[in-house]
Design an enzyme around this catalytic site. Structure first.
Site, PDB file in Angstrom:
ATOM      1  N   ASN A   9       0.871  -1.173   0.000  1.00 22.90           N
ATOM      2  CA  ASN A   9       0.000   0.000   0.000  1.00 22.90           C
ATOM      3  C   ASN A   9       0.909   1.225   0.000  1.00 22.90           C
ATOM      4  O   ASN A   9       1.417   1.628   1.046  1.00 22.90           O
ATOM      5  CB  ASN A   9      -0.895  -0.017   1.247  1.00 22.90           C
ATOM      6  CG  ASN A   9      -1.803   1.198   1.313  1.00 22.90           C
ATOM      7  OD1 ASN A   9      -1.886   1.972   0.365  1.00 22.90           O
ATOM      8  ND2 ASN A   9      -2.482   1.372   2.440  1.00 22.90           N
ATOM      9  N   TRP A  10       1.150   1.754  -1.206  1.00 23.74           N
ATOM     10  CA  TRP A  10       2.064   2.897  -1.313  1.00 23.74           C
ATOM     11  C   TRP A  10       1.463   4.162  -0.703  1.00 23.74           C
ATOM     12  O   TRP A  10       2.175   5.133  -0.465  1.00 23.74           O
ATOM     13  CB  TRP A  10       2.411   3.174  -2.783  1.00 23.74           C
ATOM     14  CG  TRP A  10       3.259   2.144  -3.450  1.00 23.74           C
ATOM     15  CD1 TRP A  10       3.705   0.949  -2.923  1.00 23.74           C
ATOM     16  CD2 TRP A  10       3.781   2.209  -4.796  1.00 23.74           C
ATOM     17  NE1 TRP A  10       4.467   0.283  -3.859  1.00 23.74           N
ATOM     18  CE2 TRP A  10       4.531   1.020  -5.010  1.00 23.74           C
ATOM     19  CE3 TRP A  10       3.684   3.137  -5.827  1.00 23.74           C
ATOM     20  CZ2 TRP A  10       5.174   0.764  -6.222  1.00 23.74           C
ATOM     21  CZ3 TRP A  10       4.331   2.869  -7.033  1.00 23.74           C
ATOM     22  CH2 TRP A  10       5.070   1.698  -7.222  1.00 23.74           C
ATOM     23  N   LYS A  11       0.152   4.173  -0.497  1.00 26.34           N
ATOM     24  CA  LYS A  11      -0.545   5.385  -0.023  1.00 26.34           C
ATOM     25  C   LYS A  11      -0.213   6.548  -0.967  1.00 26.34           C
ATOM     26  O   LYS A  11      -0.065   6.333  -2.163  1.00 26.34           O
ATOM     27  CB  LYS A  11      -0.194   5.673   1.439  1.00 26.34           C
ATOM     28  CG  LYS A  11      -0.400   4.448   2.328  1.00 26.34           C
ATOM     29  CD  LYS A  11      -0.305   4.730   3.793  1.00 26.34           C
ATOM     30  CE  LYS A  11      -0.507   3.425   4.570  1.00 26.34           C
ATOM     31  NZ  LYS A  11      -0.493   3.592   6.010  1.00 26.34           N
ATOM     32  N   HIS A  97      -9.777   1.326   4.224  1.00 26.22           N
ATOM     33  CA  HIS A  97      -8.559   1.571   5.001  1.00 26.22           C
ATOM     34  C   HIS A  97      -8.880   2.570   6.118  1.00 26.22           C
ATOM     35  O   HIS A  97      -9.666   3.500   5.921  1.00 26.22           O
ATOM     36  CB  HIS A  97      -7.447   2.112   4.095  1.00 26.22           C
ATOM     37  CG  HIS A  97      -6.126   2.125   4.784  1.00 26.22           C
ATOM     38  ND1 HIS A  97      -5.774   3.102   5.676  1.00 26.22           N
ATOM     39  CD2 HIS A  97      -5.085   1.236   4.753  1.00 26.22           C
ATOM     40  CE1 HIS A  97      -4.566   2.827   6.152  1.00 26.22           C
ATOM     41  NE2 HIS A  97      -4.130   1.705   5.604  1.00 26.22           N
ATOM     42  N   GLU A  99      -7.354   5.019   7.233  1.00 22.00           N
ATOM     43  CA  GLU A  99      -7.113   6.430   6.888  1.00 22.00           C
ATOM     44  C   GLU A  99      -8.292   6.997   6.119  1.00 22.00           C
ATOM     45  O   GLU A  99      -8.651   8.168   6.284  1.00 22.00           O
ATOM     46  CB  GLU A  99      -5.801   6.551   6.093  1.00 22.00           C
ATOM     47  CG  GLU A  99      -4.592   6.345   7.009  1.00 22.00           C
ATOM     48  CD  GLU A  99      -3.380   5.726   6.337  1.00 22.00           C
ATOM     49  OE1 GLU A  99      -3.301   5.711   5.099  1.00 22.00           O
ATOM     50  OE2 GLU A  99      -2.495   5.241   7.077  1.00 22.00           O
ATOM     51  N   GLU A 169      -6.148  -4.570  10.286  1.00 26.50           N
ATOM     52  CA  GLU A 169      -5.104  -3.579  10.543  1.00 26.50           C
ATOM     53  C   GLU A 169      -5.444  -2.789  11.808  1.00 26.50           C
ATOM     54  O   GLU A 169      -6.216  -1.815  11.742  1.00 26.50           O
ATOM     55  CB  GLU A 169      -5.004  -2.600   9.370  1.00 26.50           C
ATOM     56  CG  GLU A 169      -4.644  -3.244   8.053  1.00 26.50           C
ATOM     57  CD  GLU A 169      -3.998  -2.250   7.102  1.00 26.50           C
ATOM     58  OE1 GLU A 169      -2.890  -2.513   6.654  1.00 26.50           O
ATOM     59  OE2 GLU A 169      -4.602  -1.185   6.837  1.00 26.50           O
ATOM     60  N   GLY A 175       1.868   2.475  10.750  1.00 26.26           N
ATOM     61  CA  GLY A 175       2.848   3.556  10.606  1.00 26.26           C
ATOM     62  C   GLY A 175       3.499   3.960  11.912  1.00 26.26           C
ATOM     63  O   GLY A 175       4.197   4.966  11.985  1.00 26.26           O
ATOM     64  N   SER A 215       2.760  -1.954  10.457  1.00 24.23           N
ATOM     65  CA  SER A 215       4.203  -2.025  10.721  1.00 24.23           C
ATOM     66  C   SER A 215       4.827  -3.380  10.394  1.00 24.23           C
ATOM     67  O   SER A 215       5.781  -3.809  11.042  1.00 24.23           O
ATOM     68  CB  SER A 215       4.503  -1.612  12.161  1.00 24.23           C
ATOM     69  OG  SER A 215       4.088  -0.271  12.382  1.00 24.23           O
ATOM     70  N   GLY A 236       2.507  -0.939   4.329  1.00 19.96           N
ATOM     71  CA  GLY A 236       2.660   0.459   3.927  1.00 19.96           C
ATOM     72  C   GLY A 236       4.124   0.827   3.775  1.00 19.96           C
ATOM     73  O   GLY A 236       4.746   0.571   2.742  1.00 19.96           O
ATOM     74  N   GLY A 237       4.699   1.408   4.809  1.00 20.81           N
ATOM     75  CA  GLY A 237       6.058   1.947   4.757  1.00 20.81           C
ATOM     76  C   GLY A 237       7.079   0.997   4.146  1.00 20.81           C
ATOM     77  O   GLY A 237       7.894   1.401   3.310  1.00 20.81           O
TER      78      GLY A 237
HETATM   79  P1  PGA Z   1       2.354   0.467   7.668  1.00 20.94           P
HETATM   80  O1  PGA Z   1       0.907   0.699   6.997  1.00 20.94           O
HETATM   81  O2  PGA Z   1       2.863  -0.840   7.133  1.00 20.94           O
HETATM   82  O3  PGA Z   1       3.174   1.633   7.251  1.00 20.94           O
HETATM   83  O4  PGA Z   1       2.121   0.398   9.149  1.00 20.94           O
HETATM   84  C1  PGA Z   1       0.046  -0.376   6.758  1.00 20.94           C
HETATM   85  C2  PGA Z   1      -1.217   0.125   6.128  1.00 20.94           C
HETATM   86  O5  PGA Z   1      -1.692   1.215   6.495  1.00 20.94           O
HETATM   87  O6  PGA Z   1      -1.795  -0.539   5.246  1.00 20.94           O
END
Ligand code: PGA
Length: 253
Positions: A9-11, A97, A99, A169, A175, A215, A236-237
């Site tokens: 998930n590059w966001k 998600h 967010e 999640e 994050g 994470s 994500g990251g």
């Molecule tokens: P993260 O994000 O791996 O940076 O914690 C995961 C996500 O939001 O899908």
């Protein structure tokens, strides 16, 4: 065996050139995923076509949008429809998600509508659920997440439900560098599967891949993914660096 999935998930990160480089590096440096493994790249809208083109002919790779509209088509400035996504070769869409729930007020009901439209155009939704820290501290995470499933998914037929991927999640782990332990992930995934089994039967529930997100990185992926009800991760990251994400992919069962 259920499909094991490493989903990036590059966001809202990376320029076009950086995204291209990252996909090139992934494709050239990672080994071909085994038949029950899949790598899904969740990238920003302007890069979907580019990634869809690049992964053509690469077995086990798919591309995902990070959202789609709940509407079929029409006067919705700035929105992207499920039909547009399938028309450019996108296979997956990340929906719900945390967010998007938080910053764009996406409710369980709205997500039910988005799931319907995504499924009707043949997209595979990666449906995200998960609790905030306050709920985890109150130890009511099981019922919180159960409500998310009930209100967004339970109108679906068993046939439709089986087309979904679910991502658990916990918001406190996204994050933050604070991963749920492998046992915490397993406990929740087993709970989610039991909630699905109670509604749709064990056979249906056992077919659904449930990913863990929050994470995940190269160094912890294999341990988390080793748990029986954890079928991979939404990352994500750590998906923004080829070597790190390749380690995540290699951590799949
Ligand atoms: P993260 O994000 O791996 O940076 O914690 C995961 C996500 O939001 O899908």
């Amino acid at each position: 065996m259920r499909k094991q999935i490493a989903a990036a998930n590059w966001k809202m990160n990376l320029t076009y050139a950086q995204g291209e480089q990252l996909v090139n590096d992934l494709l050239s440096q990672s080994s071909v995923p085994e038949s029950n493994r899949e790598v899904v790249l969740g990238v920003p809208f302007p890069y979907l076509s580019m990634v869809a083109q690049k992964i053509k002919g690469h077995h086990g790779y798919s591309v995902a949008a990070q959202n789609c509209s709940q509407h079929k088509a029409g006067a919705y400035t700035g929105e992207t429809s499920a039909e547009m996504l399938t028309s450019i070769g996108v296979q997956y869409v990340i929906l719900g998600h945390s967010e998007r729930r938080e910053y764009f007020s996406e409710s369980n009901q709205l997500l039910a509508d988005k799931l319907n439209i995504a499924l009707s155009y043949g997209l595979t939704p990666i449906f995200c659920c998960g609790e905030p820290l306050s709920i985890r501290e109150a130890e009511t995470q099981n019922s919180f997440v159960e409500t998310q499933l009930r209100e967004s998914l339970f109108h679906l037929s068993a046939e439709e439900l089986q087309k979904l991927v679910i991502a658990y999640e916990p918001i406190w782990a996204i994050g933050t560098g604070k991963t749920a332990t492998a046992d915490q992930a397993q406990d929740m995934h087993a709970h989610l599967r039991s909630v699905l089994a109670a509604q749709y039967g064990a056979e249906v529930a056992n077919r659904i891949s449930i990913l863990y997100g929050g994470s995940v990185k190269g160094s912890n992926a294999a341990e988390i993914f080793s748990k029986p009800d954890v079928d991979g991760g939404l990352v994500g990251g750590a998906s923004l660096k080829a070597d790190e994400f390749i380690q995540v992919i290699n951590g799949l069962k």
